[in-house]
Design a protein around this motif. Structure first.
Motif, mmCIF file in Angstrom:
data_model
loop_
_atom_site.group_PDB
_atom_site.id
_atom_site.type_symbol
_atom_site.label_atom_id
_atom_site.label_comp_id
_atom_site.label_asym_id
_atom_site.label_seq_id
_atom_site.Cartn_x
_atom_site.Cartn_y
_atom_site.Cartn_z
ATOM 1 N N UNK A 64 5.043 16.668 -2.262
ATOM 2 C CA UNK A 64 5.566 15.460 -3.199
ATOM 3 C C UNK A 64 6.269 14.394 -2.503
ATOM 4 N N UNK A 65 6.593 14.394 -1.154
ATOM 5 C CA UNK A 65 7.002 13.148 -0.495
ATOM 6 C C UNK A 65 5.998 12.339 -0.099
ATOM 7 N N UNK A 66 4.938 12.980 0.346
ATOM 8 C CA UNK A 66 3.740 12.184 1.060
ATOM 9 C C UNK A 66 2.771 11.513 -0.445
ATOM 10 N N UNK A 67 2.828 12.234 -1.528
ATOM 11 C CA UNK A 67 2.442 11.782 -2.672
ATOM 12 C C UNK A 67 3.173 10.501 -3.102
ATOM 13 N N UNK A 68 4.446 10.516 -2.895
ATOM 14 C CA UNK A 68 5.191 9.400 -3.254
ATOM 15 C C UNK A 68 4.748 8.040 -2.501
ATOM 16 N N UNK A 69 4.541 8.313 -1.272
ATOM 17 C CA UNK A 69 4.044 7.182 -0.490
ATOM 18 C C UNK A 69 2.496 7.117 -0.344
ATOM 19 N N UNK A 70 1.900 7.757 -1.284
ATOM 20 C CA UNK A 70 0.335 7.589 -0.812
ATOM 21 C C UNK A 70 -0.379 6.323 -1.387
ATOM 22 N N UNK A 71 0.167 5.608 -2.173
ATOM 23 C CA UNK A 71 -0.384 4.236 -2.468
ATOM 24 C C UNK A 71 0.332 2.965 -1.741
ATOM 25 N N UNK A 72 1.413 3.229 -0.602
ATOM 26 C CA UNK A 72 2.181 2.284 -0.335
ATOM 27 C C UNK A 72 1.583 0.953 0.286
ATOM 28 N N UNK A 73 0.219 1.403 0.898
ATOM 29 C CA UNK A 73 -0.562 0.317 1.585
ATOM 30 C C UNK A 73 -0.898 -0.711 0.464
ATOM 31 N N UNK A 74 -0.981 -0.407 -0.905
ATOM 32 C CA UNK A 74 -1.285 -1.490 -1.866
ATOM 33 C C UNK A 74 -0.448 -2.543 -1.811
ATOM 34 N N UNK A 75 0.825 -2.401 -1.132
ATOM 35 C CA UNK A 75 1.828 -3.652 -1.322
ATOM 36 C C UNK A 75 1.100 -4.712 -0.358
ATOM 37 N N UNK A 76 0.125 -4.350 0.587
ATOM 38 C CA UNK A 76 -0.377 -5.288 1.416
ATOM 39 C C UNK A 76 -1.838 -5.594 0.914
#
Length: 199
Positions: A64-76
């Protein structure tokens, strides 16, 4: 306590401004932040289903934690629509490299003492393969539910994507995914009134 500052969470807070499905007309806008929450709860449920019914031994909380972060690269990188991302092998490979670089840049924003704690959740190369499979399945299910909501709103722009995702999800051959789609997915199309009648 070290006297340092980090812009890591300032970056993450911008995920709410990144719209998904950018090349489609949307009846209901969806941003990356809310999508990440939905993928996280679906992935958590998939992991628990796998453990309870199919002899899995996953750390559902880590999934669940990894899924929360799975698209954070899209901020770049921004949200690159799937048809473009997979248009050719060259584009796919180039985007993977960009994602990898974005992971490193975001990780390096953290205080150095915390970087190893975040690495298994941000860097795909450090993530267990079983976690990646669950998160990818949850991502597809989230996209499928979005397509169904758009179709229900009369937006035929999502018709092809919905059909493609239904096939893709069926081909995953993951029993926890089949379980989720049979048990949980059908009621997602109900209105609040319809949900209340099921009690």
């Amino acid at each position: 306590m070290p006297e340092i500052t980090s812009s890591f969470y300032a970056y993450l807070s911008k995920l709410r401004w990144i719209k998904r499905w950018g090349l489609k007309r949307n009846a209901h806008d969806e941003n990356v932040m809310e999508h990440s929450w939905e993928v996280s709860v679906i992935a958590h449920t998939l992991a628990l289903i796998k453990n309870r019914y199919f002899a899995g031994q996953l750390d559902a909380n880590a999934v669940a934690t990894a899924a929360l972060y799975h698209d954070i690269t899209e901020v770049i990188t921004g949200d690159l629509p799937t048809p473009i991302k997979y248009h050719s092998q060259e584009i796919k490979n180039a985007y993977k490299q960009i994602e990898k670089q974005a992971e490193l840049e975001l990780l390096n924003l953290l205080p150095i003492e915390l970087q190893q704690d975040f690495q298994p959740f941000i860097t795909q190369e450090r993530m267990p393969e079983e976690h990646i499979l669950i998160i990818k399945a949850a991502d597809k299910i989230s996209a499928y539910l979005k397509c169904q909501a758009e179709l229900k709103a009369g937006n035929l722009e999502f018709e092809t994507a919905a059909a493609r995702l239904e096939i893709t999800i069926g081909e995953l051959n993951q029993p926890e995914v089949i379980f989720f789609m049979k048990v949980f997915a059908p009621s997602c199309g109900l209105t609040l009134d319809g949900l209340m009648k099921t009690y």
